[in-house]
Design a protein around this motif. Sequence first.
Motif, PDB file in Angstrom:
ATOM      1  N   ARG A 458      20.623  71.191 -29.483  1.00  0.00           N
ATOM      2  CA  ARG A 458      21.042  70.369 -28.396  1.00  0.00           C
ATOM      3  C   ARG A 458      19.701  69.539 -27.916  1.00  0.00           C
ATOM      4  O   ARG A 458      19.488  68.647 -27.311  1.00  0.00           O
ATOM      5  N   THR A 462      18.267  66.004 -27.466  1.00  0.00           N
ATOM      6  CA  THR A 462      17.850  65.158 -26.249  1.00  0.00           C
ATOM      7  C   THR A 462      16.488  64.805 -26.082  1.00  0.00           C
ATOM      8  O   THR A 462      16.234  63.778 -25.682  1.00  0.00           O
ATOM      9  N   ASN A 465      16.108  61.293 -27.415  1.00  0.00           N
ATOM     10  CA  ASN A 465      17.149  60.323 -26.801  1.00  0.00           C
ATOM     11  C   ASN A 465      18.310  60.073 -27.813  1.00  0.00           C
ATOM     12  O   ASN A 465      18.648  59.076 -27.673  1.00  0.00           O
TER      13      ASN A 465
END
Length: 467
Positions: A458, A462, A465
């Motif tokens: 994750r 992130t 983007n």
Amino acid sequence: MAYVVTQSCCSDASCVVACPVNCIHPAPGEPGFAEAEMVFIDAETCVGCGACVTACPVGAIVPDTRLREDQRAFVDLAAEYYDVFPHRDRTPVALVPRQRRLRRPGPFRVAVVGAGPAGLYAADELLKHPEIDVEVFERLDVPHGLARFGVAADHVETRRVARLFEQITAQPGLRLHLGVEVGRDVTPEELETRFDAVVHATGAPADRRLGVPGDSLPGVLGATALAEWSNAHPARRDLAAELVAVDGGRAVVIGAGNVALDAARLLVGPMVGAREVLVLGRRGVDAAAFTTPELVGLVGLADPSRPDPVDVLLESGPAPVPEPFPAPGSGVRSRLLTELAQRRPAPGRPRIVLRFDSPVTEVTGGDRARGVRLADGSVVETDLVVGAIGQDWAPVAHQRGRVRPGVYVTGWAKRGPTGFLGTNKACAQETVGALLDDLDAGLGTASSPHAHPSRRVRGLLTGRNSR
């Protein structure tokens, strides 16, 4: 009262396991299961308990007292099957093998690439083991793959299988990443370093080109693309402009399988509104690849009690019944084809015309497709050409789904574009079996346990983007 199966089998086998008197065949382990067009309930031994109705994930089983007139042929299909395969030596219930357990304690983390039927069946098999957590990565913003976008929009019963997939994704050991494309947002190698195993279930083939001059003209598209458009696939929105030209006109579908019949029904229906759809088979009607359940559904389109009846006609003779040992269902199939050959069109109705022995040699037109030339030199004018001759997709080399220890394939990536939705269940069971063998042997992609692999993935996404 007995129950009747009314469509092609999804090969999930839930109904077989649920039946207390073992009256549904062919069952897992019997010749023909997973390759048969459908399963059949023996009316003589069915006790009418309804357990199969509850178990069926697509709502395909109904009491014989509630069959529509156009579904009565399914009673004859079942009777023909048991005439050929009586299954007199029955066990009292379907046998269920004991659940396998891993010899190593885990925990293990497995990544599944693709949230279609193949990927979710694999996830379900993996989650039967409490030592395994699963993370599924799907490039689209919604899951279920072909079950959502590839099934004909009017196959309401088949689309109910989505309820089964929703139950799979609701399990506590599964995490679903939507809008994440492996190869764009995260590499396969990055998954391999963060998980003990990676299962690739990305069956997204392209429609096979017709392979004749003019097959790249505007106005020529594939049946898969058409089905995806009808189901609001985000990548197919631009097809609306192509389909406007067909409203009130003629479309030609090239192919003679279930997908061709699905495309014909869609084109003549309210979403597109063609006046006539001509389905062209390259070989004779006896070589047509559509299944008998699909033929039953097509014949039923002309039922005058329907709010929007469609004429269905056959322009060549019916298939001969093989002798001396006819295949189950061949009698019903021959009768239905004979009926279609004898029909005459009703004025004002849209129609689907099946024509065989009609190989296409060219798509004609300048700025866009305007017709198709047949082998006899004649040209059929048309406003749209739809190819339904299969997909271009080369399966990955594997052994029982194992590409190498720690990397696996299932679904179309493993076997090519064949089978029904439920075929992916048996396919996933074999692949997961190979994966479990490797975990028991200490083989895999991860060199050491990972305390929080999902958090690391994750965070990786992130930082890029990713949605």
